[in-house]
Structures are given as structure tokens and as C-alpha cells.
Motif scaffolding. Structure first.
Motif, PDB file in Angstrom:
ATOM      1  N   UNK A  70       0.860  -1.182   0.000  1.00  0.00           N
ATOM      2  CA  UNK A  70       0.000   0.000   0.000  1.00  0.00           C
ATOM      3  C   UNK A  70       0.901   1.239   0.000  1.00  0.00           C
ATOM      4  N   UNK A  71       0.686   2.126  -0.974  1.00  0.00           N
ATOM      5  CA  UNK A  71       1.515   3.334  -1.032  1.00  0.00           C
ATOM      6  C   UNK A  71       0.964   4.418  -0.094  1.00  0.00           C
ATOM      7  N   UNK A  72       1.700   5.513  -0.006  1.00  0.00           N
ATOM      8  CA  UNK A  72       1.354   6.577   0.935  1.00  0.00           C
ATOM      9  C   UNK A  72      -0.006   7.196   0.619  1.00  0.00           C
ATOM     10  N   UNK A  73      -0.300   7.447  -0.647  1.00  0.00           N
ATOM     11  CA  UNK A  73      -1.590   8.041  -1.004  1.00  0.00           C
ATOM     12  C   UNK A  73      -2.755   7.123  -0.640  1.00  0.00           C
ATOM     13  N   UNK A  74      -2.586   5.826  -0.819  1.00  0.00           N
ATOM     14  CA  UNK A  74      -3.630   4.879  -0.419  1.00  0.00           C
ATOM     15  C   UNK A  74      -3.819   4.899   1.093  1.00  0.00           C
ATOM     16  N   UNK A  75      -2.726   5.031   1.831  1.00  0.00           N
ATOM     17  CA  UNK A  75      -2.810   5.098   3.293  1.00  0.00           C
ATOM     18  C   UNK A  75      -3.540   6.370   3.728  1.00  0.00           C
ATOM     19  N   UNK A  76      -3.252   7.487   3.052  1.00  0.00           N
ATOM     20  CA  UNK A  76      -3.933   8.741   3.375  1.00  0.00           C
ATOM     21  C   UNK A  76      -5.420   8.636   3.094  1.00  0.00           C
ATOM     22  N   UNK A  77      -5.785   8.037   1.963  1.00  0.00           N
ATOM     23  CA  UNK A  77      -7.197   7.874   1.625  1.00  0.00           C
ATOM     24  C   UNK A  77      -7.892   6.971   2.652  1.00  0.00           C
ATOM     25  N   UNK A  78      -7.231   5.911   3.063  1.00  0.00           N
ATOM     26  CA  UNK A  78      -7.794   5.020   4.074  1.00  0.00           C
ATOM     27  C   UNK A  78      -7.989   5.759   5.401  1.00  0.00           C
ATOM     28  N   UNK A  79      -7.007   6.578   5.779  1.00  0.00           N
ATOM     29  CA  UNK A  79      -7.136   7.370   7.012  1.00  0.00           C
ATOM     30  C   UNK A  79      -8.330   8.314   6.916  1.00  0.00           C
ATOM     31  N   UNK A  80      -8.513   8.925   5.753  1.00  0.00           N
ATOM     32  CA  UNK A  80      -9.640   9.835   5.554  1.00  0.00           C
ATOM     33  C   UNK A  80     -10.968   9.094   5.645  1.00  0.00           C
ATOM     34  N   UNK A  81     -11.024   7.911   5.065  1.00  0.00           N
ATOM     35  CA  UNK A  81     -12.248   7.109   5.122  1.00  0.00           C
ATOM     36  C   UNK A  81     -12.568   6.719   6.563  1.00  0.00           C
ATOM     37  N   UNK A  82     -11.553   6.406   7.331  1.00  0.00           N
ATOM     38  CA  UNK A  82     -11.766   6.070   8.743  1.00  0.00           C
ATOM     39  C   UNK A  82     -12.222   7.297   9.527  1.00  0.00           C
ATOM     40  N   UNK A  83     -11.608   8.443   9.250  1.00  0.00           N
ATOM     41  CA  UNK A  83     -11.945   9.669   9.977  1.00  0.00           C
ATOM     42  C   UNK A  83     -13.390  10.088   9.739  1.00  0.00           C
ATOM     43  N   UNK A  84     -13.885   9.901   8.519  1.00  0.00           N
ATOM     44  CA  UNK A  84     -15.262  10.307   8.227  1.00  0.00           C
ATOM     45  C   UNK A  84     -16.260   9.479   9.037  1.00  0.00           C
ATOM     46  N   UNK A  85     -15.839   8.336   9.503  1.00  0.00           N
ATOM     47  CA  UNK A  85     -16.689   7.517  10.364  1.00  0.00           C
ATOM     48  C   UNK A  85     -16.970   8.155  11.719  1.00  0.00           C
ATOM     49  N   UNK A  86     -16.171   9.151  12.083  1.00  0.00           N
ATOM     50  CA  UNK A  86     -16.362   9.850  13.357  1.00  0.00           C
ATOM     51  C   UNK A  86     -17.281  11.070  13.229  1.00  0.00           C
ATOM     52  N   UNK A  87     -17.691  11.375  12.023  1.00  0.00           N
ATOM     53  CA  UNK A  87     -18.547  12.535  11.789  1.00  0.00           C
ATOM     54  C   UNK A  87     -19.964  12.212  12.255  1.00  0.00           C
ATOM     55  N   UNK A  88     -20.479  13.040  13.145  1.00  0.00           N
ATOM     56  CA  UNK A  88     -21.814  12.832  13.693  1.00  0.00           C
ATOM     57  C   UNK A  88     -22.869  13.526  12.839  1.00  0.00           C
ATOM     58  N   UNK A  89     -24.022  12.928  12.771  1.00  0.00           N
ATOM     59  CA  UNK A  89     -25.166  13.482  12.039  1.00  0.00           C
ATOM     60  C   UNK A  89     -25.465  14.892  12.537  1.00  0.00           C
ATOM     61  N   UNK A  90     -25.628  15.844  11.613  1.00  0.00           N
ATOM     62  CA  UNK A  90     -25.997  17.207  11.972  1.00  0.00           C
ATOM     63  C   UNK A  90     -24.894  18.038  12.590  1.00  0.00           C
TER      64      UNK A  90
END
Length: 83
Positions: free
Chosen positions: A1-21
């Protein structure tokens, strides 16, 4: 996995912490750009964002994500920035 893929994965994980509203704080940088892309996919679930840079603000607005001033919001439930 290259660095850009790791960054995208981190972003996908972070969006999971976004609360509704919620109002989400957004920093700047290449990983945050991936996070902004992910926010675009769920923009209907958030109220708005607060951005720390003109570059991030431009990306957010391109995706139709509202950007508001921190002084008009008060406390943020989540702030995502690069490492």
C-alpha cells in the motif's frame, strides 16, 4: 500500500467519526484533501464545516459543502487535520 492509499484510508476512517448534523472542523494538507472528498459523499448528513485554510475552503465549496465562520458556531464536535 503506497502513501496516497494510506492517506485515503485514514480519511475514510476519519469520516466515520462525523456525527449526524454536526459542524466539522477541517484543516489543510493532502490527507485532509482526501477527507474533504469523503465529506462530499456525506454532505447531506452534516450541518456545515469550519475551514482553517483558503485551499480547504475552496475544495469544500466545490463539493457543495457549507463553510461557516468558527465564531458563529462555538464548539466543534470534530476537527480533522493532517499529521
Amino acid at each position: 500500500m503506497n502513501v496516497e492509499e494510506q492517506k485515503r484510508l485514514a480519511a475514510q476512517q476519519a469520516v466515520g467519526y462525523v456525527e449526524e448534523g454536526s459542524v466539522v472542523g477541517v484543516g489543510t494538507g493532502s490527507t485532509v484533501a482526501h477527507f474533504i472528498d469523503e465529506l462530499g459523499k456525506i454532505r447531506g448528513r452534516i450541518e456545515a464545516t469550519v475551514s482553517s485554510s483558503e485551499k480547504s475552503t475552496a475544495l469544500l465549496k466545490q463539493l457543495g459543502i457549507p463553510v461557516v465562520d468558527l465564531n458563529s458556531v462555538g464548539e466543534l464536535s470534530l476537527y480533522v487535520d493532517g499529521a
